[in-house]
Design a protein around this motif. Structure first.
Motif, PDB file in Angstrom:
ATOM      1  N   ALA A   1      51.464  -8.380   7.213  1.00 54.84           N
ATOM      2  CA  ALA A   1      50.019  -8.089   7.215  1.00 54.84           C
ATOM      3  C   ALA A   1      49.670  -6.760   6.568  1.00 54.84           C
ATOM      4  O   ALA A   1      48.491  -6.458   6.380  1.00 54.84           O
ATOM      5  CB  ALA A   1      49.499  -8.102   8.645  1.00 54.84           C
TER       6      ALA A   1
ATOM      7  N   ASN B   1      40.608  -6.710  16.224  1.00 51.39           N
ATOM      8  CA  ASN B   1      39.506  -7.576  15.779  1.00 51.39           C
ATOM      9  C   ASN B   1      38.126  -7.059  16.164  1.00 51.39           C
ATOM     10  O   ASN B   1      37.141  -7.783  16.096  1.00 51.39           O
ATOM     11  CB  ASN B   1      39.725  -8.996  16.335  1.00 51.39           C
TER      12      ASN B   1
ATOM     13  N   THR C   1      34.598  -5.827  16.245  1.00 48.56           N
ATOM     14  CA  THR C   1      33.508  -5.976  15.287  1.00 48.56           C
ATOM     15  C   THR C   1      32.198  -6.109  16.056  1.00 48.56           C
ATOM     16  O   THR C   1      32.206  -6.321  17.273  1.00 48.56           O
ATOM     17  CB  THR C   1      33.738  -7.204  14.371  1.00 48.56           C
TER      18      THR C   1
ATOM     19  N   ARG D   1      27.188  -4.243  11.963  1.00 49.95           N
ATOM     20  CA  ARG D   1      27.966  -3.040  12.260  1.00 49.95           C
ATOM     21  C   ARG D   1      27.551  -1.867  11.359  1.00 49.95           C
ATOM     22  O   ARG D   1      27.514  -1.991  10.143  1.00 49.95           O
ATOM     23  CB  ARG D   1      29.452  -3.340  12.058  1.00 49.95           C
TER      24      ARG D   1
ATOM     25  N   ALA E   1      37.548  -9.539   5.768  1.00 53.45           N
ATOM     26  CA  ALA E   1      38.294  -9.387   7.027  1.00 53.45           C
ATOM     27  C   ALA E   1      37.252  -9.639   8.108  1.00 53.45           C
ATOM     28  O   ALA E   1      36.771  -8.740   8.773  1.00 53.45           O
ATOM     29  CB  ALA E   1      38.900  -8.002   7.151  1.00 53.45           C
TER      30      ALA E   1
ATOM     31  N   ASP F   1      40.005 -14.233   6.997  1.00 54.97           N
ATOM     32  CA  ASP F   1      40.756 -13.329   7.860  1.00 54.97           C
ATOM     33  C   ASP F   1      42.178 -13.862   7.951  1.00 54.97           C
ATOM     34  O   ASP F   1      42.423 -15.054   7.773  1.00 54.97           O
ATOM     35  CB  ASP F   1      40.136 -13.252   9.264  1.00 54.97           C
TER      36      ASP F   1
ATOM     37  N   LEU G   1      45.078 -10.489   2.848  1.00 57.77           N
ATOM     38  CA  LEU G   1      44.776  -9.555   1.752  1.00 57.77           C
ATOM     39  C   LEU G   1      46.033  -8.998   1.099  1.00 57.77           C
ATOM     40  O   LEU G   1      45.999  -8.574  -0.054  1.00 57.77           O
ATOM     41  CB  LEU G   1      43.957  -8.377   2.299  1.00 57.77           C
TER      42      LEU G   1
ATOM     43  N   ARG H   1      35.641  -4.327   5.035  1.00 60.15           N
ATOM     44  CA  ARG H   1      35.265  -3.254   5.954  1.00 60.15           C
ATOM     45  C   ARG H   1      36.193  -3.174   7.168  1.00 60.15           C
ATOM     46  O   ARG H   1      36.484  -4.183   7.811  1.00 60.15           O
ATOM     47  CB  ARG H   1      33.815  -3.474   6.435  1.00 60.15           C
ATOM     48  N   ASN H   2      36.607  -1.960   7.456  1.00 60.17           N
ATOM     49  CA  ASN H   2      37.389  -1.683   8.663  1.00 60.17           C
ATOM     50  C   ASN H   2      38.667  -2.506   8.740  1.00 60.17           C
ATOM     51  O   ASN H   2      39.046  -2.983   9.797  1.00 60.17           O
ATOM     52  CB  ASN H   2      36.504  -1.887   9.910  1.00 60.17           C
TER      53      ASN H   2
HETATM   54  C1  LIG Z   1      38.534  -4.335  12.867  1.00 59.89           C
HETATM   55  S1  LIG Z   1      38.338  -5.961  12.215  1.00 59.89           S
HETATM   56  C2  LIG Z   1      37.009  -5.696  11.065  1.00 59.89           C
HETATM   57  C3  LIG Z   1      35.970  -6.787  11.131  1.00 59.89           C
HETATM   58  C4  LIG Z   1      34.729  -6.575  10.243  1.00 59.89           C
HETATM   59  N1  LIG Z   1      35.088  -6.516   8.839  1.00 59.89           N
HETATM   60  C5  LIG Z   1      33.980  -5.343  10.657  1.00 59.89           C
HETATM   61  O1  LIG Z   1      33.954  -4.359   9.908  1.00 59.89           O
HETATM   62  O2  LIG Z   1      33.401  -5.331  11.746  1.00 59.89           O
HETATM   63  C6  LIG Z   1      39.776  -6.063  11.154  1.00 59.89           C
HETATM   64  C7  LIG Z   1      40.170  -7.473  10.773  1.00 59.89           C
HETATM   65  O3  LIG Z   1      41.119  -7.410   9.694  1.00 59.89           O
HETATM   66  C8  LIG Z   1      42.005  -8.505   9.831  1.00 59.89           C
HETATM   67  N2  LIG Z   1      43.220  -8.211   9.050  1.00 59.89           N
HETATM   68  C9  LIG Z   1      44.204  -7.340   9.341  1.00 59.89           C
HETATM   69  N3  LIG Z   1      45.149  -7.379   8.390  1.00 59.89           N
HETATM   70  C10 LIG Z   1      44.744  -8.283   7.460  1.00 59.89           C
HETATM   71  C11 LIG Z   1      45.303  -8.767   6.256  1.00 59.89           C
HETATM   72  N4  LIG Z   1      46.468  -8.338   5.790  1.00 59.89           N
HETATM   73  N5  LIG Z   1      44.596  -9.722   5.577  1.00 59.89           N
HETATM   74  C12 LIG Z   1      43.407 -10.180   6.046  1.00 59.89           C
HETATM   75  N6  LIG Z   1      42.841  -9.766   7.184  1.00 59.89           N
HETATM   76  C13 LIG Z   1      43.507  -8.822   7.897  1.00 59.89           C
HETATM   77  C14 LIG Z   1      42.234  -8.609  11.332  1.00 59.89           C
HETATM   78  O4  LIG Z   1      42.691  -9.889  11.707  1.00 59.89           O
HETATM   79  C15 LIG Z   1      40.848  -8.249  11.895  1.00 59.89           C
HETATM   80  O5  LIG Z   1      40.107  -9.396  12.230  1.00 59.89           O
END
Ligand SMILES: C[S@@+](CC[C@H](N)C(=O)[O-])C[C@H]1O[C@@H](n2cnc3c(N)ncnc32)[C@H](O)[C@@H]1O
Length: 270
Positions: free
Chosen positions: A14, A68, A70, A74, A106, A138, A194, A210-211
């Protein structure tokens, strides 16, 4: 040490960096997985994950270590910039093709892509006759399943969602709120990593990344941002989280729009 195995696995699969200060997080998240799987300890979970045939347990461990967190709308200001600046400009630029592609890269439990969908429905009714695609992706499939349901607890709709939009776009079902079929139909959800799916980043006009970069090391973060640049339209826009920047000044230019900042590809870069 077994936690090193978990650290390496999560980093490889990841891009997420869990240094030794995060041992408490690994232990508590894996304790939950052990409980759900009916296993006695986190060592048992790790032993299962290490068994070559058990890629689903491996995935479960990786997903358990994603964060996760969110909310709807946001940080608010990026959605204001979307409404006030970004969508109006792109609607002018795309008047001939009447096509708009938005990627929430994400998307976690869906609050981000649904906030984008609500922004479009509320403020740009003329887009109803355009081809608009909101793609929400995601890594965590369990989380995506929740997002697809569009079902939220009271505490979740209390975070960031104005009451007027709650009553307009959600219906109550028991203790939960369920998103309207119209909004649900505006978003396509799909599993996407990603870090390991770099070859198939989708072409887009607006990218919300984001994030999520905050969990990656610098080379991974920069590789993701360069790849986003390749699929982003030359006049497209990238939104990052409030504490995130690109560190790629030759590739992206930071634009400040009132209280929000977003990024545009630099013309010279590609
Ligand atoms: C903190 S949340 C952010 C959600 C939203 N973008 C926001 O800003 O509120 C981070 C998300 O990134 C996803 N994530 C982490 N590593 C990832 C990767 N390598 N590829 C895709 N998604 C990933 C996680 O599963 C999680 O749901």
């Amino acid at each position: 040490m077994t936690l090193n195995y978990v650290r390496n696995l999560v980093r490889q699969r990841a891009g997420i960096v869990l240094d030794e200060g995060k041992d408490y997080l690994i232990e508590s998240r894996l304790a939950t997985v052990a409980h759900e799987m009916g296993l006695a300890s986190i060592e048992d979970v790790i032993a299962r994950a290490r068994t070559p045939a058990n890629t689903n347990v491996e995935s479960r461990v990786v997903e358990a270590l994603t964060t996760n967190e969110t909310t709807f709308f946001r940080d608010m200001y990026p959605f204001e910039a979307l409404r006030e600046t970004v969508i109006p400009q792109l609607m002018k630029a795309r008047a001939a093709t009447r096509t708009l592609r938005i990627w929430s890269a994400a998307s976690s439990t869906g609050q981000e892509p649904y906030s984008i969908a609500m922004t479009l429905r509320e403020h740009f009714p003329e887009l109803k006759s355009w081809r608009v695609r909101i793609l929400a992706t995601d890594l965590a499939e369990g989380i995506l399943d929740r997002a697809k349901l569009g079902r939220y607890r009271q505490i979740e709709v209390n975070r960031g969602l104005p009451a007027s939009l709650l009553v307009k776009y959600f219906t109550r079902d028991g203790n939960d709120w369920v998103i309207s079929p119209e909004l649900r139909a505006m978003v396509d959800f799909s599993a996407f990593n990603l870090v390991t799916d770099m070859a198939r980043y989708p072409a887009c006009d607006i990218a919300f990344v984001r994030n999520v970069l905050i969990y990656f090391d610098l080379p991974t973060k920069q590789a993701v941002l360069r790849r986003v640049r390749e699929v982003l339209a030359p006049d497209g826009v990238l939104f990052l989280g409030g504490t995130e920047g690109t560190t790629l000044d030759d590739v992206y230019e930071r634009v400040v729009a009132d209280k929000a900042a977003f990024y545009r590809p630099r013309k010279s870069a590609r």
